[in-house]
Design a protein around this motif. Structure first.
Motif, short mmCIF file in Angstrom:
data_model
loop_
_atom_site.label_atom_id
_atom_site.label_comp_id
_atom_site.label_asym_id
_atom_site.label_seq_id
_atom_site.Cartn_x
_atom_site.Cartn_y
_atom_site.Cartn_z
N LEU A 4 -30.65 -1.84 -8.02
CA LEU A 4 -30.15 -1.31 -6.36
C LEU A 4 -31.57 -0.97 -5.61
N LEU A 5 -32.65 -0.47 -6.10
CA LEU A 5 -33.70 -0.13 -5.38
C LEU A 5 -34.17 -1.20 -4.34
N PRO A 6 -34.32 -2.52 -4.55
CA PRO A 6 -34.43 -3.72 -3.87
C PRO A 6 -33.36 -3.77 -2.50
N LEU A 7 -32.23 -3.25 -3.08
CA LEU A 7 -31.24 -3.38 -1.96
C LEU A 7 -31.21 -2.47 -0.99
N LEU A 8 -31.75 -1.19 -1.34
CA LEU A 8 -31.92 -0.05 -0.54
C LEU A 8 -33.08 -0.29 0.47
N ALA A 9 -34.20 -0.99 -0.27
CA ALA A 9 -35.33 -1.44 0.62
C ALA A 9 -34.66 -2.50 1.83
N PHE A 10 -33.92 -3.15 1.43
CA PHE A 10 -33.18 -4.33 2.27
C PHE A 10 -32.68 -3.56 3.19
N VAL A 11 -31.83 -2.41 2.98
CA VAL A 11 -30.89 -1.96 4.13
C VAL A 11 -31.87 -1.04 4.88
N ILE A 12 -32.88 -0.23 4.31
CA ILE A 12 -33.94 0.30 5.14
C ILE A 12 -34.71 -0.56 6.07
N LYS A 32 -44.94 -2.34 11.03
CA LYS A 32 -45.48 -2.67 9.53
C LYS A 32 -44.89 -1.84 8.39
N ALA A 33 -44.09 -1.00 8.45
CA ALA A 33 -43.70 0.15 7.37
C ALA A 33 -43.07 -0.81 6.33
N SER A 34 -42.28 -2.00 7.01
CA SER A 34 -41.31 -2.54 5.98
C SER A 34 -41.97 -2.95 4.53
N GLY A 35 -43.21 -3.45 4.99
CA GLY A 35 -43.95 -3.91 3.63
C GLY A 35 -44.02 -2.98 2.45
N TRP A 36 -44.42 -1.74 3.15
CA TRP A 36 -44.69 -0.66 2.19
C TRP A 36 -43.26 -0.43 1.46
N VAL A 37 -42.15 -0.33 2.40
CA VAL A 37 -40.73 -0.14 1.85
C VAL A 37 -40.60 -0.80 0.68
N SER A 38 -40.67 -2.04 0.93
CA SER A 38 -40.21 -3.18 -0.01
C SER A 38 -41.02 -2.99 -1.13
N THR A 39 -42.33 -2.76 -1.10
CA THR A 39 -43.37 -2.79 -2.23
C THR A 39 -43.10 -1.69 -3.18
N ILE A 40 -42.84 -0.44 -2.28
CA ILE A 40 -42.50 0.65 -3.15
C ILE A 40 -41.19 0.83 -3.91
N ALA A 41 -40.30 0.12 -3.28
CA ALA A 41 -38.98 -0.36 -3.89
C ALA A 41 -39.04 -0.86 -5.31
N ILE A 42 -39.73 -2.16 -5.00
CA ILE A 42 -40.15 -3.32 -6.28
C ILE A 42 -40.88 -2.25 -7.24
N LEU A 43 -42.05 -1.56 -6.80
CA LEU A 43 -42.82 -1.04 -7.89
C LEU A 43 -41.97 0.20 -8.59
N LEU A 44 -41.16 0.96 -8.02
CA LEU A 44 -40.33 1.92 -8.64
C LEU A 44 -39.16 1.09 -9.61
N PHE A 92 -33.62 -10.81 -1.59
CA PHE A 92 -33.70 -11.96 -2.93
C PHE A 92 -33.96 -11.22 -4.18
N CYS A 93 -34.89 -10.16 -4.10
CA CYS A 93 -35.20 -9.40 -5.38
C CYS A 93 -33.95 -8.73 -5.83
#
Lengths: 674, 101
Positions: free
Chosen positions: A10-18, A25-37, A117-118
């Motif tokens: 669900l974390l990538p889904l959260l990133a998707f929604v956010i 440029k923040a969206s890159g970090w949001v997605s990356t941190i989501a996928i890292l977690l 996608f993730c």
């Protein structure tokens, strides 16, 4: 643990929604941190669950009639390892994307789609029933569609994503049919109940033309239909013949997308489905799988020999390697197939990221010097090894793993498949021996085309200089966002990650996870002779490629203008054939229908319309002249009478008297006459 | 012998003359005279028909009443004509046409 897995999904889904609400440029970090977690959670899940049996939780989702549909998470070796794999591939790709897409205007949208996608891919891996599986299967296809067409202003990209989507629809229909057939036979969508050990499918058999399950029996033809459905789905998602043509075109998307989706994860979904539904297939159906896989692998490898587009070569290589996996499933080398899936994901992702860096730098050269070249064409590259050493080393590692040279992960998985192919062919008639031999030839072709790619790109001299000698070249490895993913993935392509013994695939933990223990002893001569023989031949082939492309000796076995070259260069004319066989008839049919609509249906409608118009005109005339005329007549009469009477009202008394006299006289005359 | 018909013919002629005067004359006084003439033909008729009521002499009685009433109406009419003259400075009925409004 199941909840950890759920959170990872669900974390990538959260990133998707956010990211849907975020700009800049923040969206890159949001997605990356989501996928890292998500990756950290996946590692925790993996540590607890791998080789630890099956974890399955589910909740009632909804009820239709007396069918209760459960939704839940299913963690076994297969889903756990893919959960981890997808995260491990997605993380470097996210980091890479932050730099690669950094100058794109729709940076935020890119990461939104990537997170979607993730999410769908991770969910696809862990769901526990066919309905959810189908839903995420579709979502994966949809997000792939979005990302292929990311540069939607490019006409080719639009064509490519349309093609990918339509091709995938064919497979989706197959999967849907298979799910419905399975449901009507077994009355459940649950993956464990269906495909688990001792599950419903393993208890059913075919006898006297009937497909007999514990609770019901239907004609055997439905079993074939279900298998063909699953197979179609696999063909579409994993780009197998005859539905493979979308994958090379899908390279129109950003390279990082190709690396994640069209090399490592989404195309592996087909193999994953095969892994899930493996108990469905009986021996003859598996033979078909093996033949199709083998043919696809061989065909794609021959096509890759002559392509000039960097990404297209890798795309055909992906098709070829997926063919290997399908064939491995077909020859019952279940464990090896999934092992190859894992190793292939790493090295193919690595190769794509290398291609991404190279293309990025070539694009820079093109933009700085205003050249009219295709930045993906390997004919303009060359000599890049000194300018981008890290990328070069990564390419060598990835290429070696793809070819299957010792000390790499590819060696372990690929040779495992080849050995088992020979063992399998031994148990069958002599005709089946062609399959392992084809695979050997394919492996040699693989060695040749990847060697050609690396030699053309990294050796020799930079051929852009031939186009315009005064070109300024600022080519380098790029920033940390490029370097870190390459290093990370390169490490994952080496043998210690998978097995402490670099030479024996049986010792790999991935292989053992899917294989029961008794198959581990080395039974015959194949286990020695194939790796050794193959590697010697591969080295010869690579040296041959070196001689041809680096030393430029005239050693090409055939010139570039005979039929074999054309056949390969035009990708076996599949696109043309499909165009003639399917696209044109469909277009003609729709053109005909359009004509029918335009001429007949619309003609009829406009005829009706004209009749109505005519009728209303008539009504208008009738109203205007008859009804209105009648009314006008009345008013005219009234007006006339009024005027007539008014003429008496002169205001003079004598006239009034005269009128009265006239009336009275008239009255009397009237009385007298009548 | 003078019969009833002679009376009626005379009164008819007189009535017609009176009517003509009323319709044609440009002077309100003359019109009034015409009206009186018509009234007098009616009185003449009353007297003429009085022969059928010799007992009560109803015809003559009504004639007397009518003459008295005619005098009264003539006074009223003269008063109206005076007022019309005051207002319009004329007694030509053609020029007093405010009735049409």
């Amino acid at each position: 643990m199941a909840y950890h897995a759920l959170a990872a999904v669900l974390l990538p889904l959260l990133a998707f929604v956010i990211n849907g609400f975020l700009k800049g440029k923040a969206s890159g970090w949001v997605s990356t941190i989501a996928i890292l977690l998500s990756g950290v959670l996946a590692i925790i899940v993996f540590n607890h669950t791998f080789n630890g049996g099956t974890i399955h939780i589910s909740r009632l989702w909804f009820t239709i009639g007396d069918t209760q549909l459960q939704a839940g998470v299913l963690l076994n070796n297969l889903s756990t390892i893919l959960l981890l794999l997808v995260n491990l591939i997605a993380l470097p790709v996210h980091i890479f994307s932050m730099a690669y897409m950094g100058h794109d205007q729709r940076y935020g949208r890119y990461f939104t789609c990537l997170s979607l996608f993730c999410f769908s891919m991770l969910a696809l891996v862990v769901v526990d029933n066919m309905v959810l599986f189908y839903a995420f299967w579709e979502l994966v296809g949809f997000s792939s569609y979005l990302l292929i067409g990311f540069w939607y202003k490019k006409e080719v990209a639009i064509q490519a994503n349309k093609k990918a989507f339509i091709m995938n629809r064919i497979g989706d229909v197959g999967l849907l049919i298979a799910i419905l057939v399975l449901y009507s036979q077994y009355h459940t969508f649950d993956l464990i109940k269906l495909f688990g050990e001792g599950g419903l499918i393993s208890q059913s058999y075919i006898k006297d033309g009937m497909w007999i399950a514990p609770a019901s029996s239907i004609p055997a033809v439905w079993q074939y239909i279900a298998c063909v459905g699953v197979f179609l789905a696999v063909c579409a998602k994993s780009a197998q013949f005859p539905l493979h043509t979308w994958l090379p075109d899908a390279m129109e998307g950003p390279t990082s997308v190709s690396a994640l989706i069209h090399a490592a994860t989404m195309v592996a979904a087909g193999i994953f489905l095969l892994g899930r539904a493996f108990p469905m297939f009986n021996t003859s159906e598996l033979d078909v799988l093996a033949i199709i896989g083998c043919f696809t692998a061989f065909m794609a490898a021959t096509i890759a020999l002559t392509q000039n587009d960097l990404k297209r070569i890798l795309a055909f290589s992906t098709i070829s390697q997926l063919g290997f996996m399908v064939m491995a499933m077909g020859i019952n080398a279940y464990a090896s197939s999934l092992f190859h899936l894992v190793t292939h994901a790493f090295f193919k992702c690595l190769l794509f990221l290398v291609a991404g860096v190279v293309i990025h730098e070539m694009q820079h050269v093109k933009d700085e010097n205003h050249l009219d070249i295709d930045p993906q064409n390997i004919l303009y590259m060359g000599g890049l090894r000194k300018r981008m050493p890290l990328t070069f080393i990564a390419a060598i590692i990835g290429g070696a793993a793809l070819v299957g040279l010792p000390l790499t992960s590819g060696y372990l998985s690929k040779d495992g498949i080849l050995i088992q192919a020979f063992e399998w062919a031994d148990t069958k008639s002599a005709v089946y021996m062609t399959i392992p031999i084809m695979m050997i030839i394919t492996s040699l072709l693989t060695a040749f085309y990847i060697a050609r790619l690396i030699f053309k790109v990294f050796f020799g001299k930079l051929r852009v200089l031939d186009v315009k000698p005064a070109v300024l070249c600022h080519i380098s490895d790029g920033g940390w966002q490029y370097k870190v993913p390459l290093i990370l993935l390169s490490v994952c392509c080496l043998f210690p990650v998978f097995s402490l013994n670099p030479l024996l695939y049986e010792h790999s933990w991935v292989y053992r996870a899917f294989m029961s223990a008794e198959h581990l002893e080395r039974m015959n001569i194949y286990h020695t002779i194939i790796p050794v023989g193959l590697n010697i031949m591969v080295v010869v082939v690579i040296y041959y490629a070196y001689a041809v492309y680096v030393q430029e000796r005239k050693m090409l076995p055939f010139a570039q203008n005979n039929w074999a070259f054309d056949f390969s260069y035009h990708q076996w004319y599949f696109n043309k054939a499909y165009n003639t066989l399917f696209v044109k008839p469909v277009l003609a049919l729709s053109g005909g229908l359009f004509w029918f609509d335009r001429t007949i249906i619309d003609g009829f409608i406009s005829l009706l319309q004209n009749i109505l118009l005519w009728l209303s005109k008539m009504a208008d005339v009738f109203d205007r002249y008859v009804i209105d005329g009648f009314l006008h007549l009345i008013t005219a009469i009234v007006q006339y009478i009024g005027n007539f009477v008014r003429s008496f009202q002169t205001g003079r008394v004598q006239y009034y008297l005269l009128s009265m006299l006239a009336v009275i006289v008239a009255w009397f005359i009237f009385k007298t006459l009548i | 012998m003078i019969s009833l018909t002679h009376y009626l013919v005379v009164s008819g002629i007189l009535f017609c003359i009176g009517l003509y005067v009323v319709l044609v004359k440009r002077n309100a006084i003359q019109i009034l005279i015409g009206i009186e003439m018509m009234l007098n033909t009616a009185i003449l008729n009353l007297v003429a028909f009085g022969r059928y009521d010799k007992l009560n002499n109803g015809g003559q009685m009504f004639a007397l009443f009518a003459i008295v009433l005619a005098a009264a109406t003539t006074a009223v009419a003269l008063a109206i004509i005076l007022n019309v003259y005051r207002r319009y400075k004329t007694i030509d009925p053609d020029k007093v046409d405010q009735l049409k409004d």
